[in-house]
Design an enzyme around this catalytic site. Structure first.
Site, mmCIF file in Angstrom:
data_model
loop_
_atom_site.group_PDB
_atom_site.id
_atom_site.type_symbol
_atom_site.label_atom_id
_atom_site.label_comp_id
_atom_site.label_asym_id
_atom_site.label_seq_id
_atom_site.Cartn_x
_atom_site.Cartn_y
_atom_site.Cartn_z
ATOM 1 N N HIS A 260 0.844 -1.201 0.000
ATOM 2 C CA HIS A 260 0.000 0.000 0.000
ATOM 3 C C HIS A 260 0.873 1.241 0.000
ATOM 4 O O HIS A 260 1.919 1.255 0.646
ATOM 5 C CB HIS A 260 -0.919 0.008 1.228
ATOM 6 C CG HIS A 260 -2.090 0.904 1.051
ATOM 7 N ND1 HIS A 260 -2.047 2.239 1.363
ATOM 8 C CD2 HIS A 260 -3.320 0.655 0.545
ATOM 9 C CE1 HIS A 260 -3.221 2.768 1.073
ATOM 10 N NE2 HIS A 260 -4.010 1.844 0.568
ATOM 11 N N ASP A 311 -7.983 -5.347 -0.630
ATOM 12 C CA ASP A 311 -8.400 -6.210 -1.738
ATOM 13 C C ASP A 311 -8.039 -7.664 -1.530
ATOM 14 O O ASP A 311 -8.603 -8.548 -2.166
ATOM 15 C CB ASP A 311 -7.755 -5.725 -3.047
ATOM 16 C CG ASP A 311 -8.246 -4.346 -3.413
ATOM 17 O OD1 ASP A 311 -9.465 -4.154 -3.413
ATOM 18 O OD2 ASP A 311 -7.409 -3.463 -3.660
HETATM 19 N N1 COA Z 1 4.199 -7.352 -4.809
HETATM 20 C C1 COA Z 1 5.528 -7.370 -4.903
HETATM 21 N N2 COA Z 1 6.297 -6.313 -4.649
HETATM 22 C C2 COA Z 1 5.690 -5.183 -4.268
HETATM 23 C C3 COA Z 1 4.293 -5.098 -4.153
HETATM 24 C C4 COA Z 1 3.540 -6.243 -4.428
HETATM 25 N N3 COA Z 1 2.213 -6.223 -4.336
HETATM 26 N N4 COA Z 1 3.944 -3.859 -3.772
HETATM 27 C C5 COA Z 1 5.090 -3.175 -3.657
HETATM 28 N N5 COA Z 1 6.136 -3.978 -3.955
HETATM 29 C C6 COA Z 1 7.550 -3.622 -3.939
HETATM 30 C C7 COA Z 1 7.957 -3.036 -5.270
HETATM 31 O O1 COA Z 1 8.355 -4.000 -6.184
HETATM 32 C C8 COA Z 1 9.064 -2.123 -4.839
HETATM 33 O O2 COA Z 1 10.180 -2.930 -4.549
HETATM 34 P P1 COA Z 1 11.654 -2.440 -4.916
HETATM 35 O O3 COA Z 1 11.859 -1.168 -4.114
HETATM 36 O O4 COA Z 1 12.508 -3.573 -4.509
HETATM 37 O O5 COA Z 1 11.638 -2.177 -6.396
HETATM 38 C C9 COA Z 1 8.562 -1.573 -3.495
HETATM 39 O O6 COA Z 1 7.734 -2.602 -2.971
HETATM 40 C C10 COA Z 1 7.788 -0.279 -3.635
HETATM 41 O O7 COA Z 1 6.736 -0.480 -4.579
HETATM 42 P P2 COA Z 1 5.988 0.663 -5.377
HETATM 43 O O8 COA Z 1 5.209 0.022 -6.472
HETATM 44 O O9 COA Z 1 6.921 1.775 -5.719
HETATM 45 O O10 COA Z 1 5.037 1.209 -4.251
HETATM 46 P P3 COA Z 1 3.829 2.160 -4.485
HETATM 47 O O11 COA Z 1 3.641 2.916 -3.240
HETATM 48 O O12 COA Z 1 3.953 2.938 -5.745
HETATM 49 O O13 COA Z 1 2.673 1.087 -4.736
HETATM 50 C C11 COA Z 1 0.823 -0.246 -4.685
HETATM 51 C C12 COA Z 1 1.601 0.836 -3.943
HETATM 52 C C13 COA Z 1 -0.473 -0.519 -3.941
HETATM 53 C C14 COA Z 1 0.486 0.249 -6.086
HETATM 54 C C15 COA Z 1 1.675 -1.538 -4.761
HETATM 55 O O14 COA Z 1 1.925 -2.035 -3.474
HETATM 56 C C16 COA Z 1 1.019 -2.611 -5.622
HETATM 57 O O15 COA Z 1 1.171 -2.582 -6.841
HETATM 58 N N6 COA Z 1 0.292 -3.576 -4.996
HETATM 59 C C17 COA Z 1 -0.398 -4.588 -5.759
HETATM 60 C C18 COA Z 1 -1.710 -4.059 -6.286
HETATM 61 C C19 COA Z 1 -2.731 -3.847 -5.193
HETATM 62 O O16 COA Z 1 -2.966 -4.702 -4.370
HETATM 63 N N7 COA Z 1 -3.383 -2.684 -5.245
HETATM 64 C C20 COA Z 1 -4.437 -2.351 -4.326
HETATM 65 C C21 COA Z 1 -4.007 -1.274 -3.396
HETATM 66 S S1 COA Z 1 -5.244 -0.976 -2.151
#
Ligand code: COA
Length: 375
Positions: A260, A311
């Site tokens: 998140h 989710d």
């Molecule tokens: N699975 C695997 N790795 C994840 C992850 C996941 N669901 N969520 C974050 N990470 C990792 C990223 O790969 C990144 O790792 P790194 O620094 O080694 O490259 C780090 O955590 C930061 O991720 P980032 O995508 O930059 O974080 P964000 O704040 O932009 O993203 C979300 C937040 C929610 C978009 C992200 O956690 C995600 O894509 N989750 C899956 C989709 C989801 O469940 N969305 C619903 C949200 S309520």
């Protein structure tokens, strides 16, 4: 040099009295109430009142709001015709996005003879109708008749009644009602921001909610709940979880329902959904879904220090209720419509256009125009 907050991380774009997402503490507050005070205690309609009017209703106010919503469930014939003629394999999120957009065409008709703030009336109409649009499409795509609207059921029960053509069991209705409460609002999440950006141009309520639905659809936002079920199906069995996660992480693949932007600890909505998911998946005699989920959550905590979000367990809850996977994100949208509309109303109270900047990284200025035949 401008400071760039990619993804607007950490930027406070406005103030709100609607909800507070406390990422370090793992708390979610709706207008002064911790989510744990409301989940399982307040009905969705009580929470809608809280978001729209700033306080929980007394019995009289609740009945008035229920009446306001229930009396606005009927769809204009033009939208029913659209639902019946939409491609049967259309994504239900596209259908509700289009359906809500179409409501704008009937604005004059919908508001005719009604008193009060027109935007509040629009909020009532959209909140009352969005679930009907999703459910009617689900019936129509199966070639089934559209059940007549009922006014004796609350929002969650009515949705289940429409998709199944029969009144839901009490437990299913209560479970969906709690899920609606947990999804109603969540600070400046991407879809709410989208709604606020749209209304801040002084566009209109239907356009703002249409923008929000389009934004929620993506797998990094509301679409993740459908992604969770697709992932669980792909994994297939608890014994495959470890290898699947290892492989996914090695290939930098995101695990749906995990992580998140704001919560650095467990999403406070997840424990409620987890508890419901455990109970329901055992009840339907398919504990493998929750067992797989529990192992995924454990591994993600260990390996990446990432927690389950709203989710993750809602997917198993909806699956266990027999809801088709492609209605999971529409259910999120139906519940969040209360929050979106509340944010639109709040934005209009003290509006200012959203207009961030970008850092230009294109070619240096000074290029000379060359006529097309000489390029
Ligand atoms: N699975 C695997 N790795 C994840 C992850 C996941 N669901 N969520 C974050 N990470 C990792 C990223 O790969 C990144 O790792 P790194 O620094 O080694 O490259 C780090 O955590 C930061 O991720 P980032 O995508 O930059 O974080 P964000 O704040 O932009 O993203 C979300 C937040 C929610 C978009 C992200 O956690 C995600 O894509 N989750 C899956 C989709 C989801 O469940 N969305 C619903 C949200 S309520």
């Amino acid at each position: 040099m401008p400071v760039i907050a990619k993804g607007l991380e950490g930027i406070v774009a406005n103030s709100t009295r609607l909800s507070d997402v406390q990422g370090l503490e793992g708390r979610l507050i709706y207008a002064g109430y911790d989510i744990s005070e409301l989940a399982g205690k307040a009905s969705y309609e009580e929470v809608v009142h809280l978001l729209w009017h700033g306080e929980l209703p007394n019995r009289e106010q609740l009945e008035a709001l229920q009446k306001e919503l229930r009396s606005r469930r009927e769809l204009p014939q033009g939208i029913i015709d659209f639902i019946k003629s939409a491609p049967k394999d259309a994504n239900p999120m596209d259908v509700i996005r289009t359906g809500v957009s179409m409501l704008g065409l009937y604005d004059r008709e919908l508001l005719a003879g009604q008193e009060g703030d027109p935007n509040y009336l629009r909020a009532l109409h959209i909140t009352a109708k969005i679930g009907v649009i999703a459910a009617y499409f689900h019936r129509a795509r199966q070639g089934k008749e559209l059940p007549p609207i009922r006014t004796d059921l609350n929002e969650a029960s009515h949705f289940l009644y429409l998709i199944n053509g029969e009144e839901p069991k009490e437990e299913a209705a209560r479970t969906l009602d709690v899920a609606y409460v947990l999804h109603a609002d969540h600070g400046m999440n991407a879809s709410t921001f989208s709604a606020r950006v749209t209304i801040a141009t002084l566009s209109d309520m239907y356009s703002a909610i249409t923008s929000a639905i389009g934004t929620l659809k993506g797998p990094l936002h509301g679409g993740a709940n459908e992604g969770v079920i697709h992932m669980l199906r792909e994994i297939g069995d608890e014994s495959n979880v470890d290898a699947y996660i290892e492989n996914a992480l090695a290939n930098k693949k995101k695990i749906m329902g995990i992580g998140h932007r704001v919560y650095k600890v467990l999403d406070p909505r997840a424990p409620f959904l987890r508890e419901m998911a455990i109970r329901l998946s055992n009840e339907i005699g398919e504990p493998k879904w929750i067992k797989m989920s529990e192992r995924i959550a454990e591994l993600m905590r260990e390996k990446k220090n990432l927690n389950a979000n709203v989710d993750f367990y809602s997917a198993t809850v909806y699956y266990s209720l027999g809801i088709p996977t492609d209605l999971f994100t529409p259910i999120f949208a139906i519940a969040r419509t209360s929050g979106w509309t509340a944010h639109v109303l709040e934005q209009l109270e003290d509006n200012r256009l959203y207009r961030p900047l970008t850092e230009y990284v294109g070619p240096a200025p000074g290029k000379k125009f060359v006529p097309i035949d000489q390029r």
